[in-house]
Design an enzyme around this catalytic site. Structure first.
Site, PDB file in Angstrom:
ATOM      1  N   PHE A 247      13.316 -17.253 -72.273  1.00  8.84           N
ATOM      2  CA  PHE A 247      13.372 -18.567 -72.283  1.00  8.84           C
ATOM      3  C   PHE A 247      12.284 -18.874 -72.958  1.00  8.84           C
ATOM      4  CE2 PHE A 247      12.862 -22.591 -69.548  1.00  8.84           C
ATOM      5  CZ  PHE A 247      14.185 -22.838 -69.635  1.00  8.84           C
TER       6      PHE A 247
ATOM      7  N   TYR B 210      15.188 -23.760 -58.134  1.00 12.21           N
ATOM      8  CA  TYR B 210      16.124 -24.649 -58.149  1.00 12.21           C
ATOM      9  C   TYR B 210      17.437 -24.038 -58.520  1.00 12.21           C
ATOM     10  CZ  TYR B 210      13.919 -25.459 -62.640  1.00 12.21           C
ATOM     11  OH  TYR B 210      13.511 -25.260 -63.920  1.00 12.21           O
ATOM     12  N   LYS B 211      17.306 -22.783 -59.075  1.00 13.75           N
ATOM     13  CA  LYS B 211      18.705 -22.216 -59.593  1.00 13.75           C
ATOM     14  C   LYS B 211      19.499 -21.501 -58.382  1.00 13.75           C
ATOM     15  CE  LYS B 211      16.811 -21.753 -64.004  1.00 13.75           C
ATOM     16  NZ  LYS B 211      15.645 -21.391 -64.789  1.00 13.75           N
TER      17      LYS B 211
ATOM     18  N   ASP C 133       9.693 -12.563 -65.133  1.00 18.51           N
ATOM     19  CA  ASP C 133      10.338 -13.933 -64.963  1.00 18.51           C
ATOM     20  C   ASP C 133      11.505 -13.650 -64.195  1.00 18.51           C
ATOM     21  OD1 ASP C 133      11.287 -16.462 -64.733  1.00 18.51           O
ATOM     22  OD2 ASP C 133      10.197 -17.347 -66.693  1.00 18.51           O
TER      23      ASP C 133
ATOM     24  N   ARG D  22      28.216 -21.162 -70.274  1.00 20.48           N
ATOM     25  CA  ARG D  22      27.579 -20.127 -69.434  1.00 20.48           C
ATOM     26  C   ARG D  22      28.353 -20.560 -68.087  1.00 20.48           C
ATOM     27  NH1 ARG D  22      21.116 -20.266 -68.633  1.00 20.48           N
ATOM     28  NH2 ARG D  22      21.780 -22.368 -68.072  1.00 20.48           N
TER      29      ARG D  22
HETATM   30  C1  LIG Z   1      14.619 -22.204 -65.595  1.00 22.51           C
HETATM   31  C2  LIG Z   1      13.615 -21.332 -66.158  1.00 22.51           C
HETATM   32  C3  LIG Z   1      12.315 -21.627 -66.263  1.00 22.51           C
HETATM   33  C4  LIG Z   1      12.067 -23.045 -65.683  1.00 22.51           C
HETATM   34  O1  LIG Z   1      10.520 -23.489 -65.998  1.00 22.51           O
HETATM   35  P1  LIG Z   1      10.071 -24.687 -65.422  1.00 22.51           P
HETATM   36  O2  LIG Z   1       8.866 -24.773 -65.657  1.00 22.51           O
HETATM   37  O3  LIG Z   1      10.616 -24.745 -63.902  1.00 22.51           O
HETATM   38  O4  LIG Z   1      10.978 -25.759 -65.871  1.00 22.51           O
HETATM   39  C5  LIG Z   1      11.444 -20.824 -66.636  1.00 22.51           C
HETATM   40  N1  LIG Z   1      11.818 -19.624 -67.087  1.00 22.51           N
HETATM   41  C6  LIG Z   1      12.957 -19.307 -67.018  1.00 22.51           C
HETATM   42  C7  LIG Z   1      13.261 -17.656 -67.374  1.00 22.51           C
HETATM   43  C8  LIG Z   1      13.887 -19.856 -66.814  1.00 22.51           C
HETATM   44  O5  LIG Z   1      15.147 -19.423 -66.848  1.00 22.51           O
END
Ligand SMILES: *Cc1c(COP(=O)(O)O)cnc(C)c1O
Length: 422
Positions: A128, A232-233, A207, A382
């Site tokens: 990410f 939140y996912k 992560d 997706r």
């Molecule tokens: C969604 C996601 C995030 C989100 O980071 P925030 O700091 O909560 O905005 C981070 N890393 C990965 C791999 C994600 O999929």
């Protein structure tokens, strides 16, 4: 007998689904909506509505500041422990705090400070981007010659396991990877990669944002050192809900929080000007926890724990497999590409489909068919599968819509510019 190309087949799979009852545990004000974005923002659990009312009206409205001693103060740990059970952590190894990005910053700095003789940080180009930004920023901030190396995937879909293992050496401090990558949905073998990283003496940080609540994770069994993740996912914690962090128990007393604030102090209400970190993981708190959004993380997590990761994974694999079967039969010759792994063991809980017109197809899905996926550049549609509430009919209907949009060129009615949030 219906074949897998008939809707009756999907209806039968739904009728046989032992988790089908959980669909009713989520708000669905638009019955026709096909929601395939649970990997970006999970649906609202019915139980979270009651929890939010209790939080606002009783805990805040009536109990006021007394609520801090009636549960609020311990929430980062109590909810952290429940998330810990989903990801194979022991009690006292998971804490809910801040955002995933901020937690990543805290843990990476802590890990690098604890290994002053090592300078390399490794990640992959499937990670990410926010994670990569944070790693770059840390290397610059520390000013001690840390080098970030981004190991490329050979095909943009599968993780570069071999090159990562080969890149680990005696100067490697830390390897940071998304366990399930956000575009292709590839899932690393956590135990295998952690073992290779440890063989060089480096630390491993995972992560779990696209894994928690979606694929089985056993942090302790894998020997993982550190982890962060989002709520939140697949955990259905609500927009912007606070994230979580994991530090293996054996490391907790050896790591220092680089943003050590009063909530991570051993005696916050002593108001001593000298910082003394709390024992255990609580030292990784910084400021006052966001109680309102933190409280709403529990209902989704509790439902996942009740359903059980094994049953959730079994359904998720049936659903991603079914989607790939439908892709082969209906979408492969309509210009779509499968941008996700075919090997079920390496698959998370979403499927990415590529198409030269992916962005406009995405908008046609939303605009004409009531299907809500998301879009990730350059060409990924997706389709997120949240096994608690995604049905087989949802997947069947979405594939038929994808087929009609491409075959009938229905996307031509949509603009080529992307909206702000995709
Ligand atoms: C969604 C996601 C995030 C989100 O980071 P925030 O700091 O909560 O905005 C981070 N890393 C990965 C791999 C994600 O999929």
């Amino acid at each position: 007998m219906p074949t897998h190309l008939d809707r009756a087949y999907a209806e039968q799979l739904d009728a046989d689904d032992p988790l089908a009852g959980y669909r009713r545990c989520f708000l669905a004000p638009e019955p026709g909506l096909i929601y395939l974005d649970g990997n970006s923002l999970g649906r609202l659990p019915v139980a979270a509505v009651a929890a939010s009312r209790d939080l606002v009206e009783r805990q805040w409205g009536q109990r006021l500041i007394r609520s801090w001693n009636e549960g609020w103060f311990a929430l980062p740990e109590t909810i952290g422990d429940r998330i810990g059970r989903l990801v194979g952590a022991g009690a006292g190894e998971v804490l809910v705090a801040d955002s995933t990005s901020t937690n990543l910053f805290k843990l990476v700095v802590a890990a690098l400070q604890a290994q002053p003789g090592r300078h390399r940080i490794l990640t992959d180009d499937l990670n990410f981007p926010s994670d990569v930004y944070i790693l770059h920023g840390i290397a610059e901030l520390l000013g001690r010659g840390h080098q970030l190396e981004v190991i490329p995937s050979s095909d943009g879909i599968h993780g570069p396991v071999g090159s990562l293992a080969a890149a680990c050496d005696g100067d490697t401090a830390l390897v940071v990877l998304s366990h399930t990558v956000f575009k292709s949905g590839y899932t690393y073998d956590m135990a295998e990669v952690t073992r290779a990283v440890h063989a060089s003496g480096a630390r491993m940080l995972w992560d779990l944002s696209h894994s928690a609540g979606a694929v089985p994770v056993d942090l302790r069994a894998a020997g993982a050192d550190l982890a962060v993740g989002c709520t939140y996912k697949y955990l259905n914690g609500g927009p912007g809900a606070p994230a979580f962090l994991y530090v293996r128990r054996e490391l907790q007393e050896r790591l220092a929080n680089p943003i050590g604030g009063w909530m991570g102090h051993s005696a916050p209400f002593a108001f001593d000007l000298a910082y003394r970190p709390a024992a255990g993981l609580r030292r990784f708190l910084t400021g006052t926890p966001p109680v309102a959004s933190l409280s709403l993380v529990a209902p989704g997590v509790d439902m996942l724990l009740e359903a059980g990761m094994e049953a959730l994974r079994a359904k998720s694999l049936r659903q991603t497999g079914y989607l790939i079967d439908l892709f082969d039969a209906r979408l492969a010759d309509a210009g779509y590409r499968l941008n996700s792994p075919r090997d079920p063991a390496r698959r998370g809980s979403h499927i990415s489909l590529g198409h030269d017109e992916a962005l406009r197809i995405d908008q046609a899905l939303i605009g004409e068919f009531g299907v809500l996926p998301d879009f990730r550049r350059p060409d990924n549609i997706r389709l997120g599968i949240a096994p608690l509430y995604t049905s087989f009919c949802d997947l069947y209907d979405a594939v038929m819509a994808l087929h009609r949009i491409a075959a009938g060129r229905l996307y031509e009615a949509y603009p080529v510019e992307a909206p702000q949030v995709t």
